[in-house]
Design a protein around this motif. Sequence first.
Motif, PDB file in Angstrom:
ATOM      1  N   UNK A 115       0.707  -1.157  -0.068  1.00 45.82           N
ATOM      2  CA  UNK A 115      -0.237  -0.104  -0.044  1.00 45.82           C
ATOM      3  C   UNK A 115       0.915   1.285   0.045  1.00 45.82           C
ATOM      4  N   UNK A 116       0.766   2.175   1.080  1.00 44.41           N
ATOM      5  CA  UNK A 116       1.410   3.326   0.880  1.00 44.41           C
ATOM      6  C   UNK A 116       2.681   3.532   1.927  1.00 44.41           C
ATOM      7  N   UNK A 117       3.119   2.084   2.289  1.00 45.24           N
ATOM      8  CA  UNK A 117       4.175   2.317   3.128  1.00 45.24           C
ATOM      9  C   UNK A 117       5.605   2.098   2.535  1.00 45.24           C
ATOM     10  N   UNK A 118       5.775   2.050   1.418  1.00 44.64           N
ATOM     11  CA  UNK A 118       7.222   2.309   0.737  1.00 44.64           C
ATOM     12  C   UNK A 118       7.190   1.888  -0.578  1.00 44.64           C
ATOM     13  N   UNK A 119       8.377   1.990  -1.087  1.00 46.24           N
ATOM     14  CA  UNK A 119       8.636   2.001  -2.750  1.00 46.24           C
ATOM     15  C   UNK A 119       8.433   0.442  -3.088  1.00 46.24           C
ATOM     16  N   UNK A 120       7.580   0.037  -3.767  1.00 47.24           N
ATOM     17  CA  UNK A 120       7.263  -1.288  -4.215  1.00 47.24           C
ATOM     18  C   UNK A 120       8.638  -1.844  -4.896  1.00 47.24           C
ATOM     19  N   UNK A 121       9.171  -0.957  -5.744  1.00 44.54           N
ATOM     20  CA  UNK A 121      10.297  -1.528  -6.762  1.00 44.54           C
ATOM     21  C   UNK A 121      11.623  -1.796  -5.657  1.00 44.54           C
ATOM     22  N   UNK A 122      11.737  -1.010  -4.694  1.00 46.18           N
ATOM     23  CA  UNK A 122      12.815  -1.468  -3.873  1.00 46.18           C
ATOM     24  C   UNK A 122      12.452  -2.571  -2.961  1.00 46.18           C
ATOM     25  N   UNK A 123      11.240  -2.927  -2.607  1.00 49.55           N
ATOM     26  CA  UNK A 123      10.990  -4.017  -1.732  1.00 49.55           C
ATOM     27  C   UNK A 123      10.962  -5.321  -2.570  1.00 49.55           C
ATOM     28  N   UNK A 124      10.443  -5.164  -3.888  1.00 48.77           N
ATOM     29  CA  UNK A 124      10.466  -6.348  -4.773  1.00 48.77           C
ATOM     30  C   UNK A 124      11.201  -6.178  -5.968  1.00 48.77           C
ATOM     31  N   UNK A 125      12.440  -6.132  -5.989  1.00 46.00           N
ATOM     32  CA  UNK A 125      13.193  -5.702  -7.178  1.00 46.00           C
ATOM     33  C   UNK A 125      13.093  -6.779  -8.131  1.00 46.00           C
ATOM     34  N   UNK A 126      12.749  -7.923  -7.939  1.00 49.05           N
ATOM     35  CA  UNK A 126      12.647  -9.129  -9.072  1.00 49.05           C
ATOM     36  C   UNK A 126      11.081  -9.232  -9.459  1.00 49.05           C
ATOM     37  N   UNK A 127      10.170  -8.401  -9.144  1.00 45.86           N
ATOM     38  CA  UNK A 127       8.697  -8.908  -9.303  1.00 45.86           C
ATOM     39  C   UNK A 127       8.607  -8.202 -10.746  1.00 45.86           C
ATOM     40  N   UNK A 128       7.635  -8.934 -11.761  1.00 43.80           N
ATOM     41  CA  UNK A 128       7.334  -8.492 -12.853  1.00 43.80           C
ATOM     42  C   UNK A 128       6.899  -7.040 -12.978  1.00 43.80           C
ATOM     43  N   UNK A 129       6.251  -6.411 -11.900  1.00 43.17           N
ATOM     44  CA  UNK A 129       5.661  -5.152 -11.861  1.00 43.17           C
ATOM     45  C   UNK A 129       6.800  -4.277 -11.828  1.00 43.17           C
ATOM     46  N   UNK A 130       7.759  -4.636 -11.146  1.00 43.50           N
ATOM     47  CA  UNK A 130       9.025  -3.715 -10.895  1.00 43.50           C
ATOM     48  C   UNK A 130       9.729  -3.732 -12.524  1.00 43.50           C
ATOM     49  N   UNK A 131       9.864  -4.884 -12.989  1.00 40.98           N
ATOM     50  CA  UNK A 131      10.404  -4.928 -14.473  1.00 40.98           C
ATOM     51  C   UNK A 131       9.837  -3.902 -15.358  1.00 40.98           C
ATOM     52  N   UNK A 132       8.454  -4.005 -15.222  1.00 38.67           N
ATOM     53  CA  UNK A 132       7.594  -3.168 -16.176  1.00 38.67           C
ATOM     54  C   UNK A 132       7.867  -1.616 -15.789  1.00 38.67           C
ATOM     55  N   UNK A 133       7.947  -1.136 -14.559  1.00 35.97           N
ATOM     56  CA  UNK A 133       8.463   0.067 -14.136  1.00 35.97           C
ATOM     57  C   UNK A 133       9.771   0.605 -14.843  1.00 35.97           C
ATOM     58  N   UNK A 134      10.650  -0.404 -14.723  1.00 37.35           N
ATOM     59  CA  UNK A 134      11.964  -0.321 -15.134  1.00 37.35           C
ATOM     60  C   UNK A 134      11.970   0.174 -16.702  1.00 37.35           C
ATOM     61  N   UNK A 135      10.938  -0.648 -17.429  1.00 35.28           N
ATOM     62  CA  UNK A 135      10.964  -0.550 -18.877  1.00 35.28           C
ATOM     63  C   UNK A 135      10.244   0.887 -19.070  1.00 35.28           C
ATOM     64  N   UNK A 136       9.175   1.360 -18.270  1.00 39.38           N
ATOM     65  CA  UNK A 136       8.756   2.730 -18.557  1.00 39.38           C
ATOM     66  C   UNK A 136       9.740   3.858 -18.202  1.00 39.38           C
ATOM     67  N   UNK A 137      10.435   3.569 -17.037  1.00 40.78           N
ATOM     68  CA  UNK A 137      11.598   4.692 -16.779  1.00 40.78           C
ATOM     69  C   UNK A 137      12.615   4.647 -18.184  1.00 40.78           C
ATOM     70  N   UNK A 138      12.853   3.631 -18.772  1.00 44.23           N
ATOM     71  CA  UNK A 138      13.916   3.516 -19.599  1.00 44.23           C
ATOM     72  C   UNK A 138      13.367   4.405 -20.918  1.00 44.23           C
ATOM     73  N   UNK A 139      12.056   4.036 -21.176  1.00 50.43           N
ATOM     74  CA  UNK A 139      11.330   4.655 -22.376  1.00 50.43           C
ATOM     75  C   UNK A 139      11.230   6.259 -22.053  1.00 50.43           C
ATOM     76  N   UNK A 140      10.743   6.712 -20.583  1.00 55.30           N
ATOM     77  CA  UNK A 140      10.758   8.307 -20.534  1.00 55.30           C
ATOM     78  C   UNK A 140      11.892   8.927 -20.370  1.00 55.30           C
ATOM     79  N   UNK A 141      13.084   8.225 -20.211  1.00 54.41           N
ATOM     80  CA  UNK A 141      14.474   8.820 -20.360  1.00 54.41           C
ATOM     81  C   UNK A 141      15.000   8.764 -21.657  1.00 54.41           C
ATOM     82  N   UNK A 142      14.593   7.792 -22.446  1.00 52.09           N
ATOM     83  CA  UNK A 142      15.079   7.353 -23.828  1.00 52.09           C
ATOM     84  C   UNK A 142      14.912   8.214 -25.269  1.00 52.09           C
TER      85      UNK A 142
END
Lengths: 249, 251
Positions: free
Chosen positions: B224-251
């Motif tokens: 929920x609102x208790x932290x950053x998901x990507x740091x808690x679950x670095x290997x989760x598919x959702x984190x992978x998708x966020x990483x992809x978005x981050x790459x697109x946004x700065x690409x």
Amino acid sequence: MDQSTAERLNILRSVSIFTETPEESLLDAAGLLKKIEFKAGQKIFDKGDPGDCMYIIVHGKVKVHDGELILNYLGKWDVFGEMAALDPEPRSATVTAVEDTYLLRLGQADLYELMNRRTGVSRRIIQILCQRLRARMRDMVEDFEYMQQFARVTAAAVAVEAGVYVPESLNEVAARSDELGQLARVFQRMVREVDTREKRLKQQVAELRIEIDEVKKTRQVADITETEYFKELRNKARQLRAGRSERED
Amino acid sequence: MSKILSIHSFRGGTGKSNTVANIATLLAVENQRVGVIDTDILSPGIHVLFGLDEGEMTYSLNDYLWGKCDITQAAYDVTPRLDASIPGRVFLIPSSIKAGEIARILREGYDVGLLNDGFHSLVDRLNLDLLIIDTHPGLNEETLLSIAISDMLVIIMRPDSQDYQGTGVTVEVARKLDVPRMALIVNKTPEVFDPDEVKARVEQTYHCDVIAVLPHSDEMMTLASSGIFALHYPDHPVTAAYRQVAKILTG
């Protein structure tokens, strides 16, 4: 000590009510035992018979049964009927020899006499009765929990029908390692699968309806873009962008 | 690359603030310097996700715009609170935290030129690679303003009939504001949907790129609102998708 007495002592030591009885008391008890033999198929006592003695199997095999229903098989050194020896009640089941069987019988009067003479035997009998009572109470608590958890599965089934089922309501039951636990797990999985299937069907319909009311959208867009604020904003944004790209060039 | 990015959703509850916080964090992990402006002033703020207490935020973007403080005073470096080993930076800039100031913004509105200068000087002064504006849901004047001066707009929507119409309106309005780049993120997608099909269907509907179709995640709901998901679950598919978005946004 003749061979038969030595053998009887050995047998008595294996009987729970005599396990902590000193040798001399056991010798007393051994003297009180009566040897009886039964042929295969012969009934030892019938359900409902008045019971006033206990038996120890020296060799052979008996079945404890209620008509056709077999409750248990007992063999060498097993004891049966010991409760009746302490508290005469009609026998709760029939016992029949399934092989030629040699038993030692201890009558109620002899047992009482032994208890009078040897307080150790009385103490041990009280201990065993207490242990059985405790075990029975534990069983009752477990039975009660089991029944409660079983009722939860039934309640979950009712909830599924009513559309108010919460999967977590069965978590505790599903954690059991017995058959009830397995039933709860299978139930949870089946409901989940059916639910997913239903949702998929519903959402396939929803997918086809990613439709937008274009008339309404045009009006909603116009409500925003036709305002003076918006027109002014758009012009300023254009100027700012143009100014920036000029600076960057 | 886009310097100023607005992340918007027409309705609340799309997971916008969570998405902003995760993308900003992942960019900082990749050694980028990111500013996050929280303009979603009326709902529980993104500062909670970054572990920043309201009491610690003395100045806001408004104070800077109204000349009451230096930009460095309104930008809070939250990186050490996330993970001390992150090489980049995440700065949180609350738009306004005081009830009186919120009222003043709602009454007077922002001046477009001032806000534009403010955003660009933020980028310059903090040497930012990207400035993300977490906008307020709906299309009020402040939100239109943020969108108008952004280089890119990302709209977050759920595959939910209630989001379809509003997203359509937002896309249309943003086109009229000549936003140079626009993309969609479909969030909280139930598992029963095929992500490729969702992407194709949404792109076809809005004539706009879908840069991610994120699944509904129970783990994320739990966190929920208790932290950053990507740091808690670095290997989760959702984190992978966020990483992809981050790459697109700065690409």
